[in-house]
Enzyme design. Sequence first.
Site, mmCIF file in Angstrom:
data_model
loop_
_atom_site.group_PDB
_atom_site.id
_atom_site.type_symbol
_atom_site.label_atom_id
_atom_site.label_comp_id
_atom_site.label_asym_id
_atom_site.label_seq_id
_atom_site.Cartn_x
_atom_site.Cartn_y
_atom_site.Cartn_z
ATOM 1 N N TYR A 33 -11.784 3.774 58.174
ATOM 2 C CA TYR A 33 -11.988 4.698 58.367
ATOM 3 C C TYR A 33 -13.181 5.046 58.854
ATOM 4 C CZ TYR A 33 -8.050 4.578 54.746
ATOM 5 O OH TYR A 33 -6.839 4.570 54.593
ATOM 6 N N TYR A 54 -0.308 10.838 49.053
ATOM 7 C CA TYR A 54 -0.502 9.773 50.446
ATOM 8 C C TYR A 54 -0.226 8.769 49.763
ATOM 9 C CZ TYR A 54 -3.691 5.591 51.816
ATOM 10 O OH TYR A 54 -4.256 4.887 52.401
ATOM 11 N N LYS A 83 -3.477 -2.113 42.711
ATOM 12 C CA LYS A 83 -4.692 -1.771 42.399
ATOM 13 C C LYS A 83 -5.260 -2.433 40.472
ATOM 14 C CE LYS A 83 -5.281 2.981 45.052
ATOM 15 N NZ LYS A 83 -6.956 1.900 45.771
ATOM 16 N N ASP A 98 5.241 6.747 42.601
ATOM 17 C CA ASP A 98 4.042 5.429 42.807
ATOM 18 C C ASP A 98 2.530 5.906 41.779
ATOM 19 O OD1 ASP A 98 1.080 4.730 44.073
ATOM 20 O OD2 ASP A 98 1.693 5.830 46.630
#
Length: 426
Positions: A9, A137, A269, A240
């Site tokens: 990014y 996202y 995560k 998600d």
Amino acid sequence: MTSPVWHPYAHLKTQAPAPKVVGGDGPRFTLDTGESLLDATCSWWCMIHGYRHPRLVRAIQQQADELCHVMLGGLTHAPADRLARELVRVTPAGLNHVFFSDSGSVGMEVAMKMAVQYHHLRGKPAKRRMLTLMKAYHGDTAGCMAVCDPEEGMHSLFAGFLPQHHFAPAPTAGFEASREEVQADLDALRAVLEAHHEEIGALLMEPLLQAAGGLNMTSPHYLRGARELCDEFDVLLVFDEVATGFGRTGRMFAADHADVTPDIMVLSKGLTGGYLGHAATLATDRVHSAFIGDSPEHAFMHGPTFMGNPLACRVALESLAVFEEDDYLGRIQTLNGVLREELRDDAALRAHPAVADVRVLGATAVIEVHDAAALAGVADFARERGVWLRPFGRWLYTMPAYVTSTHDLRRITEVMKHWFIDRRAP
């Protein structure tokens, strides 16, 4: 000498040299300059136990001395078996089958393939499109990019390359909204399902907290309504929980706020406390049983090389044990109280002309501004004050490690507020 590392990014022409991290302890990491920075972002939301947690480090060391890796194709090992059983135990009732992979994005790819093949095996091959939400996202791989927000998301350049799916409006009613206040959002979701359910295989959503899409917070009533709609239209519900899982919203999983079991749930995560890359896609008996049959098509053709990696499974087991034994949900409740008091309930902050909204959910807080230019320079401002903040777009946020003390969290919120209200010297 310029580093050959290509950073994510980053605009290559204007990016500043990246600070070099040489160590960490608890909620802080240390730079080669000697600076110790309080990590307000939990290293992209995964280092829930902070850095160098002795139990997690020891678990990796012990497992490395036994077995670092073996393929899960045709073989198994104790850490994978144990972790699968533990995930079935702690996730919503009914998620009884666990497919491992190595990242959240891949875990979502697994979920989408699983949904398409599920319907194909049931004689409904037309149900091969996904339905997702605007502001969503779900990752940076090709399949995941196709179900991210196509307008405000970061992947619009690839629109011509990606498969086309369906999108419903992002929910607008906040976390504390009533069922009546959520009804308009559910009506909008119903409209898309009514029009396209014959080709929609699954509804994908980040439950309660759309993370990288702007930290939007929605009501548990929306999850309950979505579950009812999916049942009505024969569409699988996929949660998600890569960002929301393991306490980030204040419960172990966001689904727990609504007492809802999705058909498929994706975790990553916080699964390993951030110590190694790992992911799990869990499915119900209904989904799993569709894959039991005699034809070659009944095999689920997916197999990441590092799925079920013993090191990752072992540290994930230790991460979960620490979470439960050290009452992390209690810690998160304390952190939430500080975030609400210092940010959400601060009248001066909310009244600042640059600020559009201040939201708090669990161990997450965000200050949304009207114009991203209002956050230019905030990372350097925070670093000078011993805090690592990395805003994106119009959002200045904190997702701290759960081991962060209330004193340290107030330091983070103080820096966030002072950017707007009182830019005093370090």
